[in-house]
Design an enzyme around this catalytic site. Structure first.
Site, mmCIF file in Angstrom:
data_model
loop_
_atom_site.group_PDB
_atom_site.id
_atom_site.type_symbol
_atom_site.label_atom_id
_atom_site.label_comp_id
_atom_site.label_asym_id
_atom_site.label_seq_id
_atom_site.Cartn_x
_atom_site.Cartn_y
_atom_site.Cartn_z
ATOM 1 N N CYS A 11 0.851 -1.195 0.000
ATOM 2 C CA CYS A 11 0.000 0.000 0.000
ATOM 3 C C CYS A 11 0.885 1.243 0.000
ATOM 4 O O CYS A 11 1.681 1.447 0.925
ATOM 5 C CB CYS A 11 -0.902 -0.024 1.230
ATOM 6 S SG CYS A 11 -1.659 1.554 1.635
ATOM 7 N N CYS A 14 0.203 3.580 2.896
ATOM 8 C CA CYS A 14 0.721 3.037 4.164
ATOM 9 C C CYS A 14 2.234 3.213 4.255
ATOM 10 O O CYS A 14 2.776 3.472 5.335
ATOM 11 C CB CYS A 14 0.387 1.548 4.288
ATOM 12 S SG CYS A 14 -1.366 1.199 4.086
ATOM 13 N N ASP A 395 24.412 14.267 -32.213
ATOM 14 C CA ASP A 395 25.777 14.326 -32.706
ATOM 15 C C ASP A 395 25.814 13.496 -33.991
ATOM 16 O O ASP A 395 25.104 12.489 -34.093
ATOM 17 C CB ASP A 395 26.722 13.730 -31.663
ATOM 18 C CG ASP A 395 28.117 13.565 -32.213
ATOM 19 O OD1 ASP A 395 28.682 14.552 -32.693
ATOM 20 O OD2 ASP A 395 28.639 12.432 -32.178
#
Length: 700
Positions: A11, A14, A395
């Site tokens: 969770c 939590c 590049d």
């Protein structure tokens, strides 16, 4: 600081609560819990027993080192046991609910009440106890919302709805963890490529040791089907290797004596001996795996906003529920039980699970899927930026081109041209000589030798064959008497087209000339076309070559803009100018010469098969030298952004709609339950679709 693995962390809300409680301990201010990777970082001086006690309040535990090893051995997480227990509880609760529903009025109300209470208690007792504790502490969390809703539903006699709230919230808790577990599972499968042991040869004897005990210059035996234990160099034998885990390259790569091996690649056929060139912790594979894990731990601006929003959102919902429940009866004489019922519905619809889940599962899924394609994204913030970028600077040399010269144009005036040219270049190690020899071999020319050869510094070559003198190189190397008006005109034409010109001649005539240039990567044109299709509006080429060469390359591959004659520091200045004039820009380079520009760009992408400099300097690394991985990765980033945006809008929109229904008193507990559950399921499943790789990704 000490790092621990956690189990049972399912969770996101939590994990934040646990982190705050640990940070409130003495010496705990720098403690961190990473929900995405289930890791805990603890500063020194914090008593572990106290931390474990805090974690236990959310059924989270620290994985002990011996458990961690056994977990690898039997290949499952201890979280599976908790999941199974929760599902069994939910199953029994559902059966009890159905029994009470079927029996209905056939049994005394007290029996019916007891069955409903047992069903609700079995699936929701953990939530109830946590919520009750938080309520007494005036902490307003998801558990507090659900506890008040449960007590209220049973208090006003809505046993059915109360029981469904408990069962579906339990299922909600399971689903909340399910999305992250699936993303972690996909990541753990990626991490399994790390070898565990190595076969070391000492005094002719082979012994198996853990890779952590490998030393530099150790000689290892690698049999067919075995993993290369760490970066190494072949000293005996030859074989093909599967490097998919490191570079994303699906095709086997042939290797022989002197070739470098990546740790974690798989030997396909022959038995070889190799010398270890890097300790495992310094190997390309170890760095990749560390980066991928680290990437999951960073939070994007979107996630940080959601976290902050959720912190204030839950208490606000509690306050709104109280107002809905008590203001109409107290101020307008409305029916108290009806509005208390509406207040309880607000608590349920107010659960922020879907909102909290809207981003992390999608981010981890996007990083994991990209890693499987051989593209390392160093954090969710870079994944998010990748989906927004509209300008990309490249590049040229080594990125859009291969960095190796090739013969692009050939003009012959004499049948002896290719024979003389290949003879003169046959012993040279110069890259241009290699290009000419390659052209001769492709044309089926048998390469012979000159009678004598001499190198003229800065000009070219002079040689003799069968008594005749021959010359090869730039214009200054060729005798004046050999030139014709047509030859001089052809040289000018080739130069204007951006080629390096190499001329071969005798004393009295020009035999022919080559137009040499850096070879374009075969996929460069397709790359630019793909980028335009996915919404990149400005592709820019930066090069140190002169303008004519730059113009030709840019035109050939479809670049929007190019800048030529740039020194490395001037590339950096050009990136800054682009940023100031047209906004954010991404830079793609080889990760070595382009380091300053890569670091300055809003997003730096380095190419190169796992070179240290590439990994260190860039925000994103294409482990395989395959440019078409770039648009593929941008598509994934765009999908992640789109899904996160939809998740947030859907989760909030559904709640706003439901909350508006409370004003006329139309919201029911059933509506609230279905809306909350529906949002969580849809957000989770949508985020997990990001893990599904396309056929194109599996092939390229």
């Amino acid at each position: 600081m000490t790092e621990y693995r956690l189990t049972g962390l399912s969770c996101a809300h939590c994990s934040e609560k646990l982190e705050r409680e640990i940070q409130n301990l003495n010496h705990g201010s720098e403690a961190k819990i990473f929900y995405n990777t289930s890791k805990l970082i603890l500063p020194d001086g914090i008593p572990l027993a106290t931390v474990e006690k805090i974690l236990k309040t959310e059924n989270v535990a620290i994985v002990k080192p011996n458990e961690e090893h056994s977990e690898d051995a039997h290949d499952h997480s201890h979280e599976h046991g908790n999941d199974k227990k929760l599902l069994i509880q939910l199953g029994i609760s559902t059966v009890l609910f159905i029994v009470a529903l079927v029996l209905g009025n056939k049994i005394p109300w007290i029996a019916s009440f007891a069955i409903y209470l047992a069903a609700a208690g079995l699936s929701g007792y953990q939530t109830f106890f946590k919520g009750l504790k938080n309520l007494f502490r005036l902490k307003f969390t998801i558990d507090t919302l659900m506890t008040v809703a449960l007590i209220g539903a049973f208090a006003i006699g809505d046993y059915k709805e109360g029981t469904v709230v408990a069962i579906l919230f339990g299922l909600n808790e399971y689903l909340e963890g399910f999305g992250m577990r699936q993303a972690r599972k996909s990541m753990s499968e990626l991490l399994k490529v790390a070898p565990k042991t190595a076969n070391v040869i000492v005094n002719g004897e082979v012994s198996q040791i853990p890779i952590s005990k490998l030393q530099l210059r150790d000689v290892v035996l690698i049999r067919a089907g075995e993993k290369v234990p760490s970066d190494a160099t072949i000293i005996e034998g030859a074989s093909s290797f599967n490097e998919a885990a490191i570079t994303g390259e699906s095709m086997p790569v042939e290797k022989q004596i002197g070739d470098a091996l990546f740790g974690g690649s798989i030997n396909n056929e022959g038995t070889i001996k190799a010398e270890i060139s890097a300790l495992y912790e310094d190997s390309s594979l170890a760095k990749i795996l560390h980066l991928v894990e680290e990437a999951q731990e960073t939070k994007t601006p979107t996630e940080l906003f959601i976290d902050k929003f959720a912190r204030y959102y839950t208490p606000a919902i509690m306050l709104f529920a109280v107002l809905i429940a008590f203001v109409p009866p107290l101020l307008f004489g409305a029916d108290f039980s009806k509005w208390l019922y509406e207040g309880l519905a607000v608590l349920i619809i107010g659960c922020p699970c879907a909102l909290i889940l809207s981003s992390p599962v999608a981010i981890v899924s996007g990083i994991t899927r990209s890693a499987k394609n051989g593209v390392l994204i160093k954090g969710g913030v870079f994944l998010e930026q990748l989906g927004k970028i509209k300008q990309i600077a490249f590049d040229k040399t080594g990125t859009l081109t291969s960095g190796k010269p090739v013969v692009a144009e050939l003009i012959a005036y004499d049948d002896r041209f290719m024979d003389i040219a290949s003879r003169m270049e046959s012993d040279s190690l110069h890259p241009i000589a290699s290009a000419i020899i390659q052209k001769a071999e492709n044309d089926g020319v048998k390469i012979g030798k000159m009678d004598s050869m001499e190198t003229i510094a800065g000009k070219g070559l002079a040689g003799r064959l069968e008594g005749n003198a021959y010359f090869m190189g730039n214009e200054s190397q060729i005798p004046d008497g050999a030139w014709s008006d047509k030859a001089r005109s052809d040289v000018r034409t080739l130069k204007q087209a951006g080629y390096t010109v190499v001329v071969a001649a005798s004393e009295w005539q020009i035999l022919g000339m080559f137009g040499i240039r850096d070879a374009l990567r075969p996929e460069s044109r397709e790359l630019i076309s793909d980028l335009h299709q996915i919404g990149v509006t400005n592709t820019i080429m930066l090069t140190g070559d002169h303008a004519k060469t730059a113009e030709q390359v840019a035109s050939e591959i479809g670049m929007d803009t190019y800048y030529a004659d740039l020194l490395p520091e001037e590339k950096l200045d050009r990136i800054r100018k682009i940023q100031s004039e047209t906004g954010k820009v991404m830079m793609v380079g080889d990760g070595i010469n382009d380091s300053p520009a890569l670091a300055t760009a809003d997003l730096g992408i380095a190419m190169g098969k796992g070179t240290d400099s590439a990994i260190e300097v860039a925000d994103v690394v294409l482990m395989q030298d395959h440019l078409l991985k770039l648009p593929m990765t941008i598509r994934i980033a765009k999908k992640v952004r789109k899904i996160i945006g939809f998740n947030i809008a859907f989760a909030l929109g559904l709640k706003i709609l439901a909350l508006l229904l409370t004003l006329p008193g139309l919201l029911t507990l059933w509506m609230a339950i279905m809306a909350d559950m529906g949002a969580t399921i849809i957000v989770t499943l949508l985020s997990l679709t990001i893990l599904i790789r396309s056929k194109e990704e599996k092939i390229k």
